[in-house]
Design a protein around this motif. Structure first.
Motif, mmCIF file in Angstrom:
data_model
loop_
_atom_site.group_PDB
_atom_site.id
_atom_site.type_symbol
_atom_site.label_atom_id
_atom_site.label_comp_id
_atom_site.label_asym_id
_atom_site.label_seq_id
_atom_site.Cartn_x
_atom_site.Cartn_y
_atom_site.Cartn_z
ATOM 1 N N ARG A 94 23.201 -11.239 -18.055
ATOM 2 C CA ARG A 94 24.282 -10.794 -17.160
ATOM 3 C C ARG A 94 25.131 -11.982 -16.721
ATOM 4 O O ARG A 94 26.358 -11.920 -16.718
ATOM 5 C CB ARG A 94 23.684 -10.071 -15.951
ATOM 6 C CG ARG A 94 24.712 -9.503 -14.998
ATOM 7 C CD ARG A 94 24.056 -8.795 -13.855
ATOM 8 N NE ARG A 94 23.489 -9.790 -12.943
ATOM 9 C CZ ARG A 94 23.340 -9.616 -11.647
ATOM 10 N NH1 ARG A 94 23.669 -8.465 -11.095
ATOM 11 N NH2 ARG A 94 22.842 -10.560 -10.887
ATOM 12 N N ALA A 95 24.489 -13.087 -16.370
ATOM 13 C CA ALA A 95 25.216 -14.289 -15.945
ATOM 14 C C ALA A 95 26.068 -14.846 -17.086
ATOM 15 O O ALA A 95 27.219 -15.230 -16.881
ATOM 16 C CB ALA A 95 24.248 -15.349 -15.438
ATOM 17 N N CYS A 96 25.520 -14.878 -18.292
ATOM 18 C CA CYS A 96 26.290 -15.384 -19.435
ATOM 19 C C CYS A 96 27.489 -14.492 -19.720
ATOM 20 O O CYS A 96 28.581 -14.999 -20.028
ATOM 21 C CB CYS A 96 25.400 -15.514 -20.661
ATOM 22 S SG CYS A 96 24.265 -16.914 -20.552
ATOM 23 N N ALA A 97 27.334 -13.187 -19.618
ATOM 24 C CA ALA A 97 28.473 -12.282 -19.818
ATOM 25 C C ALA A 97 29.567 -12.575 -18.791
ATOM 26 O O ALA A 97 30.759 -12.582 -19.117
ATOM 27 C CB ALA A 97 28.018 -10.828 -19.735
ATOM 28 N N PHE A 98 29.176 -12.835 -17.528
ATOM 29 C CA PHE A 98 30.136 -13.159 -16.470
ATOM 30 C C PHE A 98 30.892 -14.444 -16.813
ATOM 31 O O PHE A 98 32.118 -14.480 -16.796
ATOM 32 C CB PHE A 98 29.381 -13.312 -15.136
ATOM 33 C CG PHE A 98 30.245 -13.685 -13.969
ATOM 34 C CD1 PHE A 98 30.926 -12.703 -13.255
ATOM 35 C CD2 PHE A 98 30.366 -15.000 -13.566
ATOM 36 C CE1 PHE A 98 31.713 -13.034 -12.161
ATOM 37 C CE2 PHE A 98 31.151 -15.351 -12.474
ATOM 38 C CZ PHE A 98 31.829 -14.363 -11.778
ATOM 39 N N TYR A 99 30.162 -15.524 -17.147
ATOM 40 C CA TYR A 99 30.812 -16.800 -17.424
ATOM 41 C C TYR A 99 31.510 -16.820 -18.790
ATOM 42 O O TYR A 99 32.502 -17.528 -18.955
ATOM 43 C CB TYR A 99 29.826 -17.960 -17.259
ATOM 44 C CG TYR A 99 29.598 -18.231 -15.797
ATOM 45 C CD1 TYR A 99 30.554 -18.909 -15.046
ATOM 46 C CD2 TYR A 99 28.480 -17.748 -15.136
ATOM 47 C CE1 TYR A 99 30.391 -19.118 -13.684
ATOM 48 C CE2 TYR A 99 28.304 -17.955 -13.776
ATOM 49 C CZ TYR A 99 29.275 -18.639 -13.060
ATOM 50 O OH TYR A 99 29.110 -18.836 -11.718
ATOM 51 N N ASP A 100 31.033 -16.026 -19.744
ATOM 52 C CA ASP A 100 31.754 -15.885 -21.022
ATOM 53 C C ASP A 100 33.162 -15.351 -20.777
ATOM 54 O O ASP A 100 34.120 -15.774 -21.421
ATOM 55 C CB ASP A 100 31.034 -14.920 -21.966
ATOM 56 C CG ASP A 100 29.777 -15.495 -22.608
ATOM 57 O OD1 ASP A 100 29.480 -16.690 -22.429
ATOM 58 O OD2 ASP A 100 29.077 -14.705 -23.286
ATOM 59 N N ALA A 101 33.289 -14.410 -19.832
ATOM 60 C CA ALA A 101 34.589 -13.803 -19.524
ATOM 61 C C ALA A 101 35.419 -14.647 -18.566
ATOM 62 O O ALA A 101 36.651 -14.667 -18.664
ATOM 63 C CB ALA A 101 34.388 -12.406 -18.944
ATOM 64 N N LEU A 102 34.788 -15.364 -17.635
ATOM 65 C CA LEU A 102 35.533 -16.127 -16.628
ATOM 66 C C LEU A 102 35.986 -17.498 -17.135
ATOM 67 O O LEU A 102 37.082 -17.956 -16.796
ATOM 68 C CB LEU A 102 34.678 -16.304 -15.364
ATOM 69 C CG LEU A 102 35.394 -16.930 -14.170
ATOM 70 C CD1 LEU A 102 36.557 -16.053 -13.709
ATOM 71 C CD2 LEU A 102 34.419 -17.163 -13.031
ATOM 72 N N THR A 103 35.182 -18.160 -17.947
ATOM 73 C CA THR A 103 35.495 -19.523 -18.388
ATOM 74 C C THR A 103 36.847 -19.641 -19.095
ATOM 75 O O THR A 103 37.592 -20.588 -18.816
ATOM 76 C CB THR A 103 34.353 -20.068 -19.268
ATOM 77 O OG1 THR A 103 33.140 -20.014 -18.515
ATOM 78 C CG2 THR A 103 34.607 -21.507 -19.673
ATOM 79 N N PRO A 104 37.230 -18.718 -19.978
ATOM 80 C CA PRO A 104 38.564 -18.835 -20.586
ATOM 81 C C PRO A 104 39.700 -18.783 -19.560
ATOM 82 O O PRO A 104 40.752 -19.398 -19.764
ATOM 83 C CB PRO A 104 38.628 -17.644 -21.546
ATOM 84 C CG PRO A 104 37.205 -17.355 -21.869
ATOM 85 C CD PRO A 104 36.452 -17.648 -20.595
ATOM 86 N N GLU A 105 39.493 -18.089 -18.449
ATOM 87 C CA GLU A 105 40.503 -18.033 -17.386
ATOM 88 C C GLU A 105 40.687 -19.404 -16.744
ATOM 89 O O GLU A 105 41.709 -19.689 -16.144
ATOM 90 C CB GLU A 105 40.108 -17.020 -16.312
ATOM 91 C CG GLU A 105 40.005 -15.599 -16.795
ATOM 92 C CD GLU A 105 41.347 -15.019 -17.192
ATOM 93 O OE1 GLU A 105 42.364 -15.301 -16.534
ATOM 94 O OE2 GLU A 105 41.371 -14.270 -18.197
#
Length: 127
Positions: free
Chosen positions: A16-27
C-alpha cells in the motif's frame, strides 16, 4: 560538506505504501529507483531520496511526535497540486495549502502510515 543522503519512512503495509509513493513521487519530479533488502528507494526531482521501508523489528510504530519530512518544491502552485494529489491517494490533511507568515507557502499531510510530510515553496530559495 555533509548533506542528508536519504530519509527512511517506515510502513506496516508495504504494498500500500509503495503504491502511494509510486503515484506521488512523479508529482515531485522524481521516480522509483530500486528495491533494497528492506524496502524501495525513490529519488525526488531535486536529488533527495526517500526509502519506504519495512522496519527490522516488525510493524512501523506511530510516526514520531515532531518528526516531519519537508519537501521544497520549485513552483508556488506545486504546493497545492501535490497536497491535493496526496489526499487523493489517501493521505490525511495536517494543514491546508497557504501562506505561513512571510516565509512562503506550505501544506502538510500524513501518508498512509502517519508519517508527516510538508510541501513548501519560498521566495527565499531564489536569493
Amino acid at each position: 560538506m555533509a548533506q542528508i543522503g536519504y530519509v527512511c519512512l517506515g510502513t506496516s503495509d508495504f504494498d500500500r505504501a509503495c503504491a502511494f509513493y509510486d503515484a506521488l513521487t512523479p508529482e515531485l519530479g522524481g521516480k522509483k529507483l530500486f528495491p533494497t533488502p528492506q524496502g524501495v528507494m525513490y529519488r525526488l526531482g531535486g536529488g533527495a531520496m526517500i526509502m519506504v521501508t519495512r522496519p527490522y523489528n516488525g510493524e512501523a510504530s506511530h510516526a514520531g511526535n515532531g518528526t516531519m519530512l519537508a519537501i521544497n518544491v520549485d513552483e508556488q502552485s506545486d504546493v497545492a497540486r501535490i497536497y491535493e494529489k496526496a489526499l487523493s491517494l489517501g493521505a490525511t490533511c495536517e494543514g491546508k495549502p497557504g501562506a505561513r507568515g512571510a516565509f512562503g507557502d506550505f501544506a502538510y499531510f500524513r501518508d498512509l502510515d502517519g508519517n508527516k510530510i510538508a510541501v513548501f515553496w519560498t521566495e527565499r530559495q531564489k536569493k
